[in-house]
Design a protein around this motif. Structure first.
Motif, PDB file in Angstrom:
ATOM      1  N   GLY A 288       0.808  -1.225   0.000  1.00 12.24           N
ATOM      2  CA  GLY A 288       0.000   0.000   0.000  1.00 12.24           C
ATOM      3  C   GLY A 288       0.835   1.265   0.000  1.00 12.24           C
ATOM      4  O   GLY A 288       1.908   1.289   0.593  1.00 12.24           O
ATOM      5  N   PRO A 289       0.363   2.310  -0.694  1.00 12.96           N
ATOM      6  CA  PRO A 289      -0.907   2.409  -1.427  1.00 12.96           C
ATOM      7  C   PRO A 289      -0.841   1.934  -2.873  1.00 12.96           C
ATOM      8  O   PRO A 289      -1.837   2.024  -3.587  1.00 12.96           O
ATOM      9  N   GLU A 311      -0.768  -6.465   1.457  1.00  9.73           N
ATOM     10  CA  GLU A 311      -0.909  -5.256   2.277  1.00  9.73           C
ATOM     11  C   GLU A 311      -1.690  -5.610   3.531  1.00  9.73           C
ATOM     12  O   GLU A 311      -2.743  -6.273   3.473  1.00  9.73           O
ATOM     13  N   GLN A 313      -3.295  -3.637   5.749  1.00  6.13           N
ATOM     14  CA  GLN A 313      -4.530  -2.902   5.997  1.00  6.13           C
ATOM     15  C   GLN A 313      -5.471  -3.043   4.796  1.00  6.13           C
ATOM     16  O   GLN A 313      -5.092  -2.759   3.659  1.00  6.13           O
ATOM     17  N   HIS A 315      -8.093  -1.341   3.714  1.00  7.14           N
ATOM     18  CA  HIS A 315      -8.412  -0.169   2.898  1.00  7.14           C
ATOM     19  C   HIS A 315      -7.255   0.205   1.987  1.00  7.14           C
ATOM     20  O   HIS A 315      -7.451   0.688   0.871  1.00  7.14           O
ATOM     21  N   ARG A 316      -6.028  -0.043   2.446  1.00  8.44           N
ATOM     22  CA  ARG A 316      -4.875   0.229   1.590  1.00  8.44           C
ATOM     23  C   ARG A 316      -4.740  -0.841   0.502  1.00  8.44           C
ATOM     24  O   ARG A 316      -4.302  -0.555  -0.612  1.00  8.44           O
ATOM     25  N   LEU A 319      -6.740   0.247  -2.304  1.00 14.73           N
ATOM     26  CA  LEU A 319      -6.045   1.269  -3.093  1.00 14.73           C
ATOM     27  C   LEU A 319      -5.057   0.624  -4.065  1.00 14.73           C
ATOM     28  O   LEU A 319      -4.915   1.072  -5.206  1.00 14.73           O
TER      29      LEU A 319
END
Length: 455
Positions: A288-289, A311, A313, A315-316, A319
């Motif tokens: 990420g990102p 990744e 996380q 949410h990352r 991305l």
């Protein structure tokens, strides 16, 4: 009599309204972002777009607000020293200090007339804080306006001969511990300690917008025709002179991206590292990102290789998946997982990138608030994670494969010392090369790269 009384009250209300400050959307937006950074630990570059939209700012007004935010945060340490020298009492409410910092930046670093900077700061204090501190804001900023920035630094900074760290800290707006850490890093990476003022000065310069022409997806010439200028260093890096990036089709479709040249060179270091045997499976351990992943995927696709992006996380990871949408042929997929607890078998990959979480002290141009948030304890806390991630990468790569360890920090504890400890732990690993980039000499973030091979 009653009519006369009503008329007088009406006239008084009209006069009061006329004395109210006019709304200044750019300065209001800037103050709102500073508050979000201070209160919510927001990153200015992430909070700014929402503030600009909320206040309806675009074009020159948006650029003015952006410079107010980034310049004020970069200069915060210097401005606080000047503000404190102008106070008769040491205590100052945080939101009032935000107003004064914005005023200082306009007076000392922008082409804003003194009367405009002072008057609008007083109005801003009245609108966002209340009438109480307006007199103080007016008095302090009038004192600030009496001298230019160099004169103020000469007046309030510690003596350079007796306290060189303290002098540089105030003069260049860095915490003293960061000044010392960056000075040690320069020497530890083979440069001169005399470069430290230039490095600290470069941290306070707004970075150029750098584009990456993802190979196989877009030609550099297409971005040149759109107005970008090749840097002459990375073969895929171009600087953007300004203007609306949404008008560049290659950026909209993901065939090109916005990516610092130092970040590009990390990806190229992995792709260019010599190895023996097959070259088909690549791993981006901390993806990420996704900027490096997208460039790696573009490079891999031209060789018939594929990249797995990991990744931690979620949410990352989303991305990353969005960032690689233009290069599906170069991707094995994107997964969410803890890189220190791999979900793949040992020796599964030919090339592995570890872009490790770090203090970010090499990217202070881009994330100016980091210098005020980070502490020496943060570095100490990150080092075990960095070592663990590098160890995980070395077990994920096959014999004969290569691992690149990278950080956007030059601090020795996060760079050379992590590599040295890892080489001692893994006697079958050899270091092929390393390099350290610097903003004052390379025009990019201070990325550290070490290329390792598992023999």
């Amino acid at each position: 009599m009653g009519d006369n009384s009503q008329r007088r009250r009406g006239a008084a209300r009209a006069a009061a309204r006329s004395r109210r400050p006019s709304l200044d959307p750019a300065r209001l937006a800037a103050w709102d972002v500073l508050k979000a950074v201070r209160v919510d630990d927001a990153y200015a570059n992430l909070a700014l777009p929402a503030a600009l939209a909320q206040h309806g700012l675009s074009g020159r007004d948006a650029a003015f607000a952006t410079e107010l935010v980034s310049g004020t945060i970069r200069g915060q340490g210097t401005y606080d020293g000047i503000i404190d020298a102008c106070l008769t009492a040491p205590r100052l409410e945080a939101k009032v200090r935000d107003v004064l910092r914005l005023g200082c930046h306009q007076l000392l670093a922008m082409r804003v007339p003194d009367h405009a900077a002072i008057t609008t700061s007083v109005d801003l204090a009245r609108l966002r804080v209340g009438t109480g501190p307006t007199g103080l804001v007016n008095a302090v900023l009038r004192k600030v306006a009496a001298q230019d920035l160099d004169a103020w630094i000469a007046a309030v900074a510690p003596d350079a001969a007796q306290n060189p760290t303290g002098h540089l800290a105030l003069a260049t707006s860095h915490p003293a511990w960061v000044v010392d850490a960056l000075g040690e890093a320069l020497v530890g990476h083979g440069r001169s300690a005399e470069e430290l003022p230039a490095l600290l000065t470069a941290d306070n310069e707004a970075p150029a917008v750098t584009l990456v022409a993802r190979p196989g997806l877009v030609e550099v010439d297409e971005l040149v025709e759109a107005g970008a200028v090749p840097t002459g260093r990375s073969p895929y890096a171009l600087t953007w002179p300004g203007g609306d990036l949404s008008t560049v089709p290659a950026l909209v479709t993901g065939r090109a991206g916005v990516q610092d040249e130092g970040s590009q060179r990390v990806a190229l270091a992995l792709a260019d590292a010599p190895l023996s045997g097959p070259d088909q499976r690549w791993l981006d351990l901390c993806a990420g990102p996704g900027g490096k992943t997208a460039l790696l995927a573009a490079l891999a696709a031209r060789r018939g290789a594929k990249v797995l992006a990991n990744e931690r996380q979620h949410h990352r990871a989303k991305l990353v998946a969005r960032g690689v949408r233009a290069v599906p042929g170069g991707m094995l997929g994107t997964v969410t997982g803890d890189g220190t607890v791999p979900a793949w078998r040992e020796g599964s990959f030919d090339r592995v990138l570890v872009d490790a979480p770090c203090s970010g002290l090499g990217a202070l141009r881009r994330r100016p608030e980091s210098r005020w948030r980070r502490t020496p304890g943060d570095v100490a806390d990150l080092v075990p994670l960095q070592k663990s991630l590098l160890a995980s990468a070395l077990t994920a790569v096959r014999a004969g494969g290569v691992v690149v360890y990278a950080t956007c920090s030059p601090v020795l504890a996060e760079t050379s010392e992590v590599v040295a400890a890892t080489l001692e732990r893994f006697p079958g690993v050899v270091e092929l090369s390393r390099f350290q980039l610097w903003p004052h000499t390379d025009g990019c973030d201070a990325m550290f790269v070490a290329v390792l091979r598992r023999d």
